[in-house]
Enzyme design. Structure first.
Site, mmCIF file in Angstrom:
data_model
loop_
_atom_site.group_PDB
_atom_site.id
_atom_site.type_symbol
_atom_site.label_atom_id
_atom_site.label_comp_id
_atom_site.label_asym_id
_atom_site.label_seq_id
_atom_site.Cartn_x
_atom_site.Cartn_y
_atom_site.Cartn_z
ATOM 1 N N ARG A 28 0.826 -1.225 0.000
ATOM 2 C CA ARG A 28 0.000 0.000 0.000
ATOM 3 C C ARG A 28 0.857 1.270 0.000
ATOM 4 O O ARG A 28 0.563 2.251 0.691
ATOM 5 C CB ARG A 28 -0.958 0.004 1.196
ATOM 6 C CG ARG A 28 -2.127 -0.961 1.041
ATOM 7 C CD ARG A 28 -3.034 -0.917 2.243
ATOM 8 N NE ARG A 28 -2.372 -1.425 3.437
ATOM 9 C CZ ARG A 28 -2.711 -1.116 4.676
ATOM 10 N NH1 ARG A 28 -3.716 -0.307 4.907
ATOM 11 N NH2 ARG A 28 -2.052 -1.626 5.703
ATOM 12 N N ARG A 519 -8.112 5.145 0.732
ATOM 13 C CA ARG A 519 -8.817 4.249 1.626
ATOM 14 C C ARG A 519 -8.897 2.831 1.043
ATOM 15 O O ARG A 519 -9.344 2.640 -0.070
ATOM 16 C CB ARG A 519 -10.191 4.842 1.813
ATOM 17 C CG ARG A 519 -11.080 4.342 2.846
ATOM 18 C CD ARG A 519 -10.604 4.156 4.225
ATOM 19 N NE ARG A 519 -11.752 3.642 4.942
ATOM 20 C CZ ARG A 519 -12.632 4.406 5.554
ATOM 21 N NH1 ARG A 519 -12.473 5.698 5.630
ATOM 22 N NH2 ARG A 519 -13.674 3.870 6.148
ATOM 23 N N CYS A 647 -28.201 3.185 4.930
ATOM 24 C CA CYS A 647 -27.703 4.506 4.583
ATOM 25 C C CYS A 647 -27.279 4.539 3.127
ATOM 26 O O CYS A 647 -27.565 3.611 2.381
ATOM 27 C CB CYS A 647 -26.580 4.955 5.513
ATOM 28 S SG CYS A 647 -25.433 3.686 6.013
ATOM 29 N N HIS A 698 -21.940 13.051 8.887
ATOM 30 C CA HIS A 698 -20.699 13.186 8.126
ATOM 31 C C HIS A 698 -20.045 14.529 8.343
ATOM 32 O O HIS A 698 -18.962 14.791 7.852
ATOM 33 C CB HIS A 698 -20.971 12.988 6.635
ATOM 34 C CG HIS A 698 -21.465 11.615 6.329
ATOM 35 N ND1 HIS A 698 -22.805 11.314 6.283
ATOM 36 C CD2 HIS A 698 -20.810 10.455 6.107
ATOM 37 C CE1 HIS A 698 -22.954 10.028 6.035
ATOM 38 N NE2 HIS A 698 -21.769 9.481 5.926
HETATM 39 N N1 GLN Z 1 -24.498 0.338 13.625
HETATM 40 C C1 GLN Z 1 -23.510 0.890 12.735
HETATM 41 C C2 GLN Z 1 -22.925 2.127 13.383
HETATM 42 O O1 GLN Z 1 -23.601 2.815 14.056
HETATM 43 C C3 GLN Z 1 -24.089 1.239 11.397
HETATM 44 C C4 GLN Z 1 -23.041 1.677 10.402
HETATM 45 C C5 GLN Z 1 -23.548 1.893 9.002
HETATM 46 O O2 GLN Z 1 -24.695 2.018 8.760
HETATM 47 N N2 GLN Z 1 -22.679 1.971 8.038
HETATM 48 O O3 GLN Z 1 -21.786 2.443 13.204
HETATM 49 ZN ZN ZN Z 2 -25.528 4.084 8.284
#
Ligand code: GLN
Ligand code: ZN
Length: 760
Positions: A28, A519, A647, A698
């Site tokens: 990497r 990443r 998500c 975020h």
């Molecule tokens: N339960 C996970 C968290 O809260 C959910 C993460 C996700 O949806 N990517 O980190």
């Molecule tokens: Zn999420």
């Protein structure tokens, strides 16, 4: 001898091609060079030198392996789509104009305090993220061939003549989004002119072949898009350049006729994902057109079964003649790790079944050479894998075989469960909760690393976790949350953590794959039947529960997400593996219930990304994926409340399937799209409870209670108060504690104000 194959007319050696090589480097190196540059530890010159050294090393090893068509311009400092935008001169105007400096390049790719970067999304159905082109009328298309020509001459200095790769014009256009409703196809004339100039420059440099990637040809295309394909490629035709029109990830299917009629010198098809397209393609190709056969899987890590591939090669050779056949990986090798050499911990058995990028090149060459010794060796390993007892667990097979309809169904329908749960949990209207994780601070990561490296005893680590969980519970109580979580401090990753407890999984040390920019992820390897020898989350969830009288939510990762984010075995259908994972989770869910946990969340953020590229294939996938979730979650009593979380937006088109999961409560990302998601619920009445995320995790920005209140009132326009939950968009692991506490306090304040209004 390989059994059952017709000996082709000639045993002529075939030519070989590669479509792209992983760019991170064996260790990497690119990741560390990039991160060093971003933090100011390395100069621009040092970064560029590392990049150049990696490219040169990768070209040399492809030549040494015996690959004839070696790609250039497949390398990227961040992302190949961003590079394509720089090449055609179509970077978003908001980042300024003129030549793209390294500083501006990274400003487009990475968020900074001053500016939000371009949006990122997944590259087709892979886990690679690209930067989304932003199309608007003002784009000037000033081509910049510095990188493209630079790499060609860099390789030439090594005596290697490369076949440069370009993302095709229509794929580039369709990957982007029109700004404020702008129709990207309006840009076609200017974009075509830019590609023409680029190809002319390449021709002037003496380049004879170009790999032009048009994976959009494996998706459902509108009539006008097909028309656009015809138009663009007829404009490019006068350029004296052979184009290898490259498709992957699925079958060209109903676009085959157009693909062939574009009249390129060659066509590449993915014969791993869609072997059935060989016959039609052989019949459709024009005289002289070359077929590049993607027969070595470019996105999974298993060895190729030569006895499956050889008849396909023979068929093509018999039909087209050996000169018109190329042996290649199914897609760019970007999606697999670099090489197997440094894997010392893998069991030798499993290791012998794996092929990473370098080993895949060797397979391509062995297939093209039709070398009997290599074929016998391959047959022996394939047979060894088939016969291996470690990959089959009779109990798991029997459990799957005897599943009945009721195993996929909660005991009672939602309305009945809801009233039992209300009684059992005693929650207020608009209950507040979080998605699971709390900040993974430097301290948390330090302790995890310390115990892994043996600098801390497991007892010390446990004590640290107990302390951290206890603080987290107290903090949630103080903030006033209704349903608490333990915080997920013990988890490194939402898939690997579970995989480590399950049988049927193996782990690599260096099996890194680029996810985006610097990443990388190291997906676990599912090599055998999955089962759960012992409980996985009971210890910490049970401990957290003992600390509070409020409902505590257990947190699990769902079967589809575990599947999507692993390297999945290819010897049984994905559905089968998904259901095995689901059965293991079902036991976990039941154990949690038995320990008095009344709320259990099974996260499925990857449900949507598993969708096939063709709409016609969606129902079959959604059917088994939904069943996997239901299998995992429906073993509990009515009084146990099942949550799920999703998500990464864009769920509108699968809302009916999301409803079919029949979770009691779903939480979804939606704050960034200002609850656009909810408008979708206007047409699809969502039957159960739902928590549309009310703030964006975020960003470190703390939303005010008023702002959150506004979003909740918006939600109440389409949802009944009894349906609405109040929670952030996603887990809080990337946030710091101060902003987390402030945001959750505001969230709870907004909920209690609205609650008061509703009951007034
Ligand atoms: N339960 C996970 C968290 O809260 C959910 C993460 C996700 O949806 N990517 O980190
Ligand atoms: Zn999420």
């Amino acid at each position: 001898m390989v059994a059952g194959r017709n000996v082709p007319k000639s045993n002529q050696r075939l030519k070989t091609a590669n479509l792209g090589f992983p760019r991170m480097g064996r260790q990497r190196e690119l990741k560390f060079a990039l991160e060093g540059y971003w933090t100011g530890k390395h100069t621009e010159k040092e970064l560029l030198e590392t990049a150049s050294a990696l490219r040169r090393e990768h070209w040399k090893l492809q030549r040494a392996a015996g690959i004839e068509f070696i790609p250039s311009n497949d390398f990227s400092l961040y992302d190949q789509v961003l590079d394509a935008l720089v090449l055609v001169g179509a970077t978003p105007e908001r980042f300024g104009g003129g030549a793209v400096t390294l500083e501006r390049y990274f400003a487009m790719a990475r968020n900074s305090r001053e500016q939000t970067a371009m949006e990122m999304t997944k590259w087709f159905d892979t886990n690679y993220h690209y930067l989304v082109p932003e199309w608007s009328a003002g784009i000037s298309f000033q081509i910049d061939t510095t990188k493209l020509l630079g790499e060609i001459s860099e390789a030439r200095a090594l005596g290697i003549e490369t076949r440069p790769t370009l993302i095709g014009p229509l794929t580039l256009l369709l990957l982007g989004k029109g700004v404020e409703g702008f129709d990207p196809l309006m840009l076609l004339p200017k974009l075509t002119a830019a590609y023409k100039q680029i190809l002319e420059r390449l021709a002037a440099e003496g380049v004879t072949w170009v790999q032009i990637d048009e994976p959009m040809l494996v998706t459902d295309l509108e009539a006008r898009t097909r028309e656009a394909y015809r138009h663009v490629y007829s404009e490019l035709k006068p350029v004296p350049m052979k184009l290898m029109l490259t498709t992957y990830f699925d079958s060209v299917g109903d676009n085959l006729q157009i693909a062939v009629e574009l009249g390129t010198a060659g066509l590449h098809i993915d014969l791993v994902r869609a072997p059935e397209q060989l016959k039609a393609t052989l019949a459709a190709l024009k005289p002289e057109q070359i077929l590049s056969m993607g027969v070595v899987e470019g996105r999974n890590i298993w060895l190729t079964d030569f006895s499956v591939v050889m008849p396909m090669l023979d068929e093509a050779v018999n039909r087209l003649g050996g000169d018109r056949v190329l042996v290649a990986p199914s897609c760019s090798l970007l999606h697999v790790p670099h090489d197997l050499r440094s894997e010392a911990q893998l069991s030798p058995n499993i290791k012998s079944w794996l092929r990473f990028a370098e080993e895949k090149l060797a397979e391509i060459v062995a297939l093209a050479n039709r070398d009997e010794t290599a074929h016998q060796a391959n047959a022996a390993v394939v047979a060894d894998r088939e016969a291996a007892e470690t990959t089959t667990n009779p109990q798991v097979r029997a459990a799957i075989a005897t599943l009945e309809a009721r195993d996929f169904q909660r005991k009672s329908p939602y309305p009945k469960r809801a009233s039992v749960q209300r009684e059992e949990l005693g929650l207020p209207l608009l209950p507040t909760t979080t998605i699971g994780s709390f900040p993974q601070t430097a301290e948390v990561r330090k302790h995890r690393a310390a115990v892994k490296q043996g600098h801390e005893t497991p007892e010390q680590y446990d004590a640290f976790l107990r302390d951290t969980i206890a603080k987290c519970i107290r903090e949630q109580e103080r903030i006033g949350l209704d349903v608490l979580v333990h915080g997920e401090f013990e988890r490194n990753d939402m898939v690997e953590y579970f995989a480590e407890f399950l049988d049927g999984f193996a782990f690599t040390e260096n099996g890194w794959v680029q996810s985006y920019g610097s990443r990388c992820v190291k997906p676990p390897v599912i090599y055998g039947d999955v089962s759960r020898p012992a409980p996985m989350t009971l210890k910490w969830t049970g401990y957290a529960r003992s600390l509070t009288s409020r409902p505590l939510k257990g947190m699990l990762t769902g079967p589809i997400t575990v599947l999507q984010w692993s390297f999945v075995r290819n010897d049984i259908p994905r559905k089968e593996t998904a259901w095995q994972i689901a059965l293991a989770l079902r036991d976990e869910v039941k154990d949690l219930e038995g320990a008095g946990i009344r709320v259990i969340q099974v996260d499925e953020p990857a449900l949507r990304e598993g969708l096939p590229l063709r709409r016609a294939d969606w129902p079959a996938y959604l059917d088994w994926a939904i069943k996997a979730f239901k299998l995992a979650t429906s073993g509990v009593g009515d009084e146990t409340q099942i949550h799920t979380h999703m998500c990464y937006c864009e769920f509108e088109d699968i809302l009916p399937s999301i409803a079919a999961l029949d979770a009691d409560v779903i939480s979804m990302e939606s704050a960034r799209s200002r609850m656009e998601l909810l408008s979708a619920f206007r047409s699809h009445k969502y039957p159960n409870e739902i928590g549309p995320g009310v703030y964006d995790i975020h960003s470190p920005r703390v939303p005010s209670a008023a702002e959150i209140g506004d979003l909740l009132r918006l939600a109440l326009k389409v949802l009944k108060p009894e349906q609405l939950w109040v929670n952030p968009d996603c887990g809080l692991k990337t946030r710091g504690w101060p902003e987390t506490v402030a945001a959750l306090e505001n969230m709870c304040k907004a909920a209690s104000e609205l609650r008061a209004q509703l009951s007034a």
